[in-house]
Design an enzyme around this catalytic site. Structure first.
Site, short mmCIF file in Angstrom:
data_model
loop_
_atom_site.label_atom_id
_atom_site.label_comp_id
_atom_site.label_asym_id
_atom_site.label_seq_id
_atom_site.Cartn_x
_atom_site.Cartn_y
_atom_site.Cartn_z
N SER A 146 0.86 -1.18 0.00
CA SER A 146 0.00 0.00 0.00
C SER A 146 0.90 1.23 0.00
O SER A 146 1.81 1.33 0.83
CB SER A 146 -0.88 -0.04 1.25
OG SER A 146 -1.70 1.10 1.30
N LYS A 172 -1.39 -0.95 -4.25
CA LYS A 172 -2.59 -0.24 -3.79
C LYS A 172 -2.23 1.21 -3.55
O LYS A 172 -1.24 1.50 -2.87
CB LYS A 172 -3.11 -0.90 -2.52
CG LYS A 172 -4.11 -0.07 -1.72
CD LYS A 172 -4.74 -0.93 -0.64
CE LYS A 172 -5.14 -0.12 0.57
NZ LYS A 172 -5.80 -0.96 1.60
N LYS A 174 -3.61 5.17 -2.44
CA LYS A 174 -4.63 5.93 -1.72
C LYS A 174 -5.11 7.07 -2.61
O LYS A 174 -4.30 7.74 -3.26
CB LYS A 174 -4.04 6.49 -0.42
CG LYS A 174 -3.56 5.40 0.54
CD LYS A 174 -4.72 4.65 1.17
CE LYS A 174 -4.24 3.71 2.27
NZ LYS A 174 -5.36 3.04 2.95
N ASP A 199 -7.70 2.85 -2.94
CA ASP A 199 -8.40 2.91 -1.65
C ASP A 199 -8.77 4.36 -1.35
O ASP A 199 -7.89 5.21 -1.22
CB ASP A 199 -7.49 2.35 -0.54
CG ASP A 199 -8.19 2.28 0.81
OD1 ASP A 199 -9.39 2.60 0.88
OD2 ASP A 199 -7.52 1.90 1.80
N GLU A 224 -11.61 0.47 -3.03
CA GLU A 224 -11.89 0.16 -1.63
C GLU A 224 -12.54 1.35 -0.94
O GLU A 224 -12.08 2.49 -1.08
CB GLU A 224 -10.54 -0.18 -0.98
CG GLU A 224 -10.63 -0.75 0.41
CD GLU A 224 -9.24 -1.07 0.96
OE1 GLU A 224 -8.32 -1.36 0.17
OE2 GLU A 224 -9.10 -1.02 2.18
N ASP A 249 -14.20 -1.84 3.66
CA ASP A 249 -13.21 -1.86 4.73
C ASP A 249 -13.88 -1.26 5.97
O ASP A 249 -14.49 -1.99 6.78
CB ASP A 249 -11.96 -1.07 4.29
CG ASP A 249 -10.89 -0.89 5.35
OD1 ASP A 249 -11.12 -1.26 6.52
OD2 ASP A 249 -9.81 -0.36 5.04
N LYS A 273 -9.86 -6.68 8.39
CA LYS A 273 -8.85 -6.32 9.39
C LYS A 273 -9.33 -6.89 10.71
O LYS A 273 -10.37 -6.45 11.24
CB LYS A 273 -8.70 -4.79 9.48
CG LYS A 273 -8.08 -4.18 8.24
CD LYS A 273 -8.00 -2.68 8.34
CE LYS A 273 -7.39 -2.11 7.06
NZ LYS A 273 -7.59 -0.65 6.96
N GLY A 301 -4.19 -4.22 6.60
CA GLY A 301 -3.19 -3.91 7.62
C GLY A 301 -3.39 -2.53 8.21
O GLY A 301 -4.05 -1.67 7.62
MG MG Z 1 -8.76 0.66 3.42
#
Ligand code: MG
Length: 385
Positions: A146, A172, A174, A199, A224, A249, A273, A301
């Protein structure tokens, strides 16, 4: 199975410098903070768990200090002196305490580790022992990386290139309004074949549906948590408008939440998670639900130290975790971590399952002490533990 009697539970609040900050639509924190939970049995064994919380109520409502309060004043007293045959007895002991999933998960994790060690089993095998017989752990676990938001597109592309060179095969990124379509376009132009997902950490509303449709052209593995952290219904309205699969999530706190989300069509993939859902017991209930509904699943994570990461890796080794998990090698996070040996990225973007009992990594007491001192130094008004 051999039982344990809980003699003491110690809480260590730590702060660790990160190799690379993770900037999300929530911002970034300068240190990784966590509460390390050390559970001691009457026969001299030690189990470790972790609540990898932030200092601010951003990803979730809990913070390090709220979790300390809930752990010290409510959860720990419920366990002291108890003789436990299975960690699945812990949620029943905590039943009178509502919410506070990260706090309860940290303590429950220490009990899973303690009982796995008491029974000389790896945590992954111990999880499998709580599932039907066809869920034997895999020795190598597929993982991705990520990458937080960078200041410029060039910096973002350079960091992706670095991670691909290191061997990560699933990236991944953001995103947030203003840092999404142009970003995905630039990444696809430079890396046409990389397995890519985005995400949003709840940064959009249903009014952004047309804008989010522009992401469909980039062949994303998933998007996400595009909408609100506490929403399920609006995600069910967004999903049919997108070709890109929606992964949930922040919205999912229990097996019941995930059952509702699946029923409404709010998401087709789950980022599980364990801390967000209150621990590994609830995580295994969600795992079974994903098996029953044939839902793609991966383990997320919270920038855990080696303690939390080893436990998450054990969960990610179970065969119905079908997508790469957000559990990267140690050098992505810390130099050094508080556990040894480090996790090293291996062939096929994977990490090896540790071979020792329980979480299978050794906690370095001197580094825990150093990280405790760092927390005290940077949080002078926090209570001493
Ligand atoms: Mg997330």
């Amino acid at each position: 199975m051999r039982p344990v009697t809980i003699e003491a539970i110690k809480l260590h609040v730590v702060a660790l410098p990160l190799v690379e900050l993770l900037t999300t639509s929530y911002g970034a924190e300068p240190f990784k903070s966590a509460i390390l939970v050390e559970a001691l049995s009457s026969d001299g064994l030690t189990g470790w768990g972790e609540s990898a919380l932030k200092t601010q109520p951003s990803y979730g409502a809990e913070t390090i200090l709220t979790a300390l309060h809930i752990m010290r004043d409510f959860l720990v007293p419920k366990l002291l002196g108890q003789t436990l045959r299975s960690p699945t007895e812990v949620p029943a002991l905590f039943r009178s305490i509502r919410g506070n999933n990260h706090a309860r998960a940290g303590i429950e994790a220490a009990i899973w580790d303690l009982l796995a060690k008491a029974n000389r089993m790896r945590l992954a095998d111990y999880f499998a022992a709580h599932l039907p017989p066809d869920h034997t752990p895999r020795e190598r676990v597929a993982v991705g990386v990520s990458i937080g938001m960078q200041d410029t597109l060039d910096a973002q592309l350079a960091l992706i290139a670095k991670r691909l060179d290191e061997g990560y095969q699933r990236i991944k990124l953001k995103i947030a309004p203003g840092w999404d379509v142009e970003l995905a376009k630039a990444v696809r132009e430079r890396f046409p074949d990389v397995t890519l997902m985005l995400d949003a950490n709840s940064a959009y509303t249903l009014d952004d549906a047309a804008h989010l449709q522009a992401l469909d052209q980039f062949d994303l593995l998933m998007i996400e948590q595009p909408l609100a952290h506490d929403d399920i219904y609006q995600h069910s309205r967004l999903g049919p408008q997108l070709k890109t699969p929606v992964c949930l999530d922040e919205s999912i706190h229990s097996a019941q939440d995930w059952r509702i989300a699946l029923h409404l069509g709010a998401g087709s993939i789950l980022n599980l998670k364990p801390a967000r859902v209150g621990g590994f017991g609830e995580s295994l209930a969600i795992y079974r639900l994903c098996v029953e509904t044939k839902t793609p699943l991966w383990i997320g994570g919270m920038l855990e130290t080696g303690i939390g990461r080893a436990a998450n890796l054990a969960l990610a080794s179970l065969p119905a975790v079908t997508l790469p998990s957000d559990i990267s090698a140690t050098d992505r996070y810390y130099a050094p971590d508080i556990t040894e040996p480090p996790f090293v990225l291996g062939a096929g973007s994977s990490l090896s399952l540790p071979t020792g009992a329980g979480i299978g990594v050794d906690v370095q007491r001197d580094r825990v002490e150093e990280a405790r001192n760092r927390w005290q130094q940077h949080n002078p008004f926090a209570p001493l533990f």
